[in-house]
Write an enzyme that holds these catalytic residues in place. Structure first.
Site, PDB file in Angstrom:
ATOM      1  N   ARG A   1      29.323 -27.040   2.324  1.00 46.20           N
ATOM      2  CA  ARG A   1      29.319 -28.323   3.022  1.00 46.20           C
ATOM      3  C   ARG A   1      29.578 -29.481   2.064  1.00 46.20           C
ATOM      4  O   ARG A   1      30.135 -30.501   2.457  1.00 46.20           O
ATOM      5  CB  ARG A   1      27.999 -28.518   3.759  1.00 46.20           C
ATOM      6  CG  ARG A   1      27.934 -27.668   5.008  1.00 46.20           C
ATOM      7  CD  ARG A   1      26.720 -27.968   5.821  1.00 46.20           C
ATOM      8  NE  ARG A   1      26.905 -27.488   7.185  1.00 46.20           N
ATOM      9  CZ  ARG A   1      25.956 -27.473   8.110  1.00 46.20           C
ATOM     10  NH1 ARG A   1      24.755 -27.938   7.829  1.00 46.20           N
ATOM     11  NH2 ARG A   1      26.209 -27.037   9.313  1.00 46.20           N
TER      12      ARG A   1
ATOM     13  N   LYS B   1      20.893 -15.297  20.842  1.00 52.34           N
ATOM     14  CA  LYS B   1      20.489 -15.738  22.173  1.00 52.34           C
ATOM     15  C   LYS B   1      21.602 -16.318  23.020  1.00 52.34           C
ATOM     16  O   LYS B   1      22.532 -16.941  22.510  1.00 52.34           O
ATOM     17  CB  LYS B   1      19.399 -16.805  22.023  1.00 52.34           C
ATOM     18  CG  LYS B   1      18.134 -16.261  21.408  1.00 52.34           C
ATOM     19  CD  LYS B   1      16.975 -17.190  21.684  1.00 52.34           C
ATOM     20  CE  LYS B   1      16.553 -17.900  20.404  1.00 52.34           C
ATOM     21  NZ  LYS B   1      15.731 -19.057  20.634  1.00 52.34           N
TER      22      LYS B   1
ATOM     23  N   GLY C   1      26.812 -21.268  12.154  1.00 57.50           N
ATOM     24  CA  GLY C   1      26.349 -21.157  10.776  1.00 57.50           C
ATOM     25  C   GLY C   1      26.337 -19.728  10.277  1.00 57.50           C
ATOM     26  O   GLY C   1      26.886 -19.419   9.207  1.00 57.50           O
TER      27      GLY C   1
ATOM     28  N   GLY D   1      25.770 -26.208  15.602  1.00 56.18           N
ATOM     29  CA  GLY D   1      25.488 -26.812  16.900  1.00 56.18           C
ATOM     30  C   GLY D   1      26.591 -27.737  17.376  1.00 56.18           C
ATOM     31  O   GLY D   1      26.929 -27.766  18.563  1.00 56.18           O
TER      32      GLY D   1
HETATM   33  P1  ADP Z   1      25.659 -18.672  14.617  1.00 52.91           P
HETATM   34  O1  ADP Z   1      24.724 -19.317  13.614  1.00 52.91           O
HETATM   35  O2  ADP Z   1      26.868 -18.090  13.986  1.00 52.91           O
HETATM   36  O3  ADP Z   1      25.935 -19.590  15.780  1.00 52.91           O
HETATM   37  P2  ADP Z   1      23.488 -17.479  16.017  1.00 52.91           P
HETATM   38  O4  ADP Z   1      22.618 -18.518  15.419  1.00 52.91           O
HETATM   39  O5  ADP Z   1      23.737 -17.542  17.471  1.00 52.91           O
HETATM   40  O6  ADP Z   1      24.881 -17.430  15.243  1.00 52.91           O
HETATM   41  O7  ADP Z   1      22.884 -16.041  15.750  1.00 52.91           O
HETATM   42  C1  ADP Z   1      22.697 -15.525  14.458  1.00 52.91           C
HETATM   43  C2  ADP Z   1      21.578 -14.548  14.445  1.00 52.91           C
HETATM   44  O8  ADP Z   1      21.711 -13.579  15.476  1.00 52.91           O
HETATM   45  C3  ADP Z   1      21.513 -13.792  13.166  1.00 52.91           C
HETATM   46  O9  ADP Z   1      20.353 -14.166  12.463  1.00 52.91           O
HETATM   47  C4  ADP Z   1      21.494 -12.325  13.597  1.00 52.91           C
HETATM   48  O10 ADP Z   1      20.569 -11.543  12.865  1.00 52.91           O
HETATM   49  C5  ADP Z   1      21.069 -12.438  15.028  1.00 52.91           C
HETATM   50  N1  ADP Z   1      21.445 -11.231  15.786  1.00 52.91           N
HETATM   51  C6  ADP Z   1      22.660 -10.677  15.890  1.00 52.91           C
HETATM   52  N2  ADP Z   1      22.603  -9.543  16.613  1.00 52.91           N
HETATM   53  C7  ADP Z   1      21.304  -9.345  16.946  1.00 52.91           C
HETATM   54  C8  ADP Z   1      20.593  -8.333  17.669  1.00 52.91           C
HETATM   55  N3  ADP Z   1      21.220  -7.294  18.173  1.00 52.91           N
HETATM   56  N4  ADP Z   1      19.261  -8.502  17.813  1.00 52.91           N
HETATM   57  C9  ADP Z   1      18.630  -9.543  17.293  1.00 52.91           C
HETATM   58  N5  ADP Z   1      19.238 -10.528  16.610  1.00 52.91           N
HETATM   59  C10 ADP Z   1      20.564 -10.439  16.429  1.00 52.91           C
HETATM   60 MG    MG Z   2      22.747 -20.112  13.950  1.00 55.47          MG
END
Ligand code: ADP
Ligand code: MG
Length: 396
Positions: free
Chosen positions: A38, A199, A352, A375
């Site tokens: 960043r 989620k 992220g 976000g």
């Molecule tokens: P990003 O930051 O790329 O937007 P998210 O914050 O939505 O992604 O999600 C990232 C998290 O999701 C990671 O910490 C990962 O461990 C978790 N994750 C991925 N698959 C699973 C799963 N099957 N069960 C629980 N957590 C998961």
């Molecule tokens: Mg995230």
């Protein structure tokens, strides 16, 4: 992007107040900067301003100090890292507003760089307080917003301040809005959204909005469990958002109506515990053992997603396919990252964790664009205009 940018304004000899997003991840144990992407992402704007004779005053937040001074969230280490990558001294202010800071600013010369202290040490920042925004604005003659990662917040230093100074977008802001704007307005088809992460709840409005634009939605990660549960599959001990089951059903229905090919995993890697060394096995979606949990997508799913992704001309990827922080559960995320890196398609990475996964594999350069906004990129793809972007003036 049809906003005024730094190139459109006169900066020579001026005090230019730049909102950057130096909210870098810190190592949990040592507190050191874990990843300075960043900081590096803001360099084009900072260098341009310096080279054009501006006095560069940087402001950022770090973490969630909630309106109080938190020693570990001071920006000294960030100023130091910036100084290394910029190869020039970066002065550190004791605060972000007030007489002392104003005196430091008054002593600046063209090309100097000053880092203000963590904006969120003042609760007025997140409250979008007008007098606080005004106090910040007094430090500069021009405001430049290069903090795409904070652009979804109507905070004092993000949007409110733009009411008090001539304002412009920095190069990073411009690049983010151009790339994310392109996939929303003008995607070359077929267009796939590859979605994972923990989620659904964070992503509902984005999912709703992209149903109008995409040909495929491919779901992996933890959120797949909620979709499958909504389709009456048993998912064992997997994380299910029970309050999102109706939403998941509604999204499945929406995809059907819009003729979007919504693909859910047909197999998974499951484990009895979430830690390294846990026993894993591959199982079809209909046979997830009651005492196990989903930790990654399975090999058949990787193949099925890959087959369709190879046909696509535009791919947006948000959310890892499994718990990639644990190497044994990172297979799906890694395989698809490798696949995307080798495609001719426009590949845009948001989020992220997803950016971190791609970065760790050294594949960031192989993607068309990796967004610095977690976000903010999701909110942008929800179709809402971001307060930090809305506050900037349009080009004549
Ligand atoms: P990003 O930051 O790329 O937007 P998210 O914050 O939505 O992604 O999600 C990232 C998290 O999701 C990671 O910490 C990962 O461990 C978790 N994750 C991925 N698959 C699973 C799963 N099957 N069960 C629980 N957590 C998961
Ligand atoms: Mg995230």
């Amino acid at each position: 992007m049809n906003k005024v940018t730094v190139k459109d304004i006169e900066v020579k000899g001026k005090r230019v107040l730049v909102r950057v997003d130096f909210n870098v991840p810190l190592d949990e144990k040592t507190g050191d900067i874990a990843d300075d992407n960043r900081i590096r992402a803001a360099l084009p704007t900072i260098k341009y301003l310096k080279d054009h004779g501006a006095k560069v005053i940087l402001m950022s937040h770090l973490g969630r100090p909630k309106g109080k001074v938190v020693k570990n969230l001071r920006l000294n280490a960030i100023a130091e890292r910036l100084s290394q990558v910029l190869r020039q001294p970066v002065a550190m202010a004791p605060d972000c507003v007030g007489a002392g800071v104003e005196r430091m600013v008054a002593a600046m010369k063209a090309g100097d760089v000053l880092m203000l202290e963590n904006l969120r040490f003042h609760k007025e920042e997140e409250a979008g307080d007008l007098p606080f925004a005004q106090a910040l604005a007094r430090l500069g003659e021009v405001f430049v917003n290069d903090a795409f990662g904070a652009a979804h917040r109507a905070h004092a230093s993000v949007s409110v301040i733009a009411g008090f100074l001539p304002a412009a977008a920095g190069f990073l802001m411009e690049k983010e809005v151009a790339n994310l704007g392109k996939i929303m307005e003008n995607p070359v088809r077929p267009f796939a959204a590859l979605l994972g992460g923990a989620k659904i709840s964070d992503k509902v409005s984005m999912l709703e909005n992209i149903m109008d634009k995409v040909d495929y939605v491919m779901v992996g990660g933890g959120m797949a469990a909620t979709f499958l549960k909504a389709e009456s599959y048993e998912v064992g001990q997997s994380l299910v958002e029970t309050d999102m089951l109706d939403t998941a059903s509604r999204l499945i229905e929406l995809a059907r109506k819009k003729k979007v090919n919504l693909m859910l995993p047909m197999d998974f890697v499951v484990a009895d515990e979430v830690n390294s060394g846990a026993r894993t096995e591959n199982v079809p979606t209909a046979e997830i053992p009651g005492e196990k949990r989903i930790v990654d997508i399975g090999p058949q799913t990787i193949d099925a997603f890959s087959l369709e992704l190879r046909k696509c001309k535009t791919i947006f990827w948000n959310g890892p396919m499994g718990i990639f922080e644990i190497p044994e559960f990172a297979g799906g995320t890694k395989e698809l990252a490798k696949l995307l890196a080798g495609l001719e398609a426009m590949t845009v990475i948001g989020g992220g964790s997803t950016a971190e996964a791609v970065g760790e594999m050294g594949l960031a350069d192989k993607m068309t664009f990796v967004s610095t906004g977690g976000g903010a990129s999701l909110e942008f793809l929800s179709g809402d205009e971001l307060p930090g972007v809305a506050a900037l003036p349009d080009k004549e």
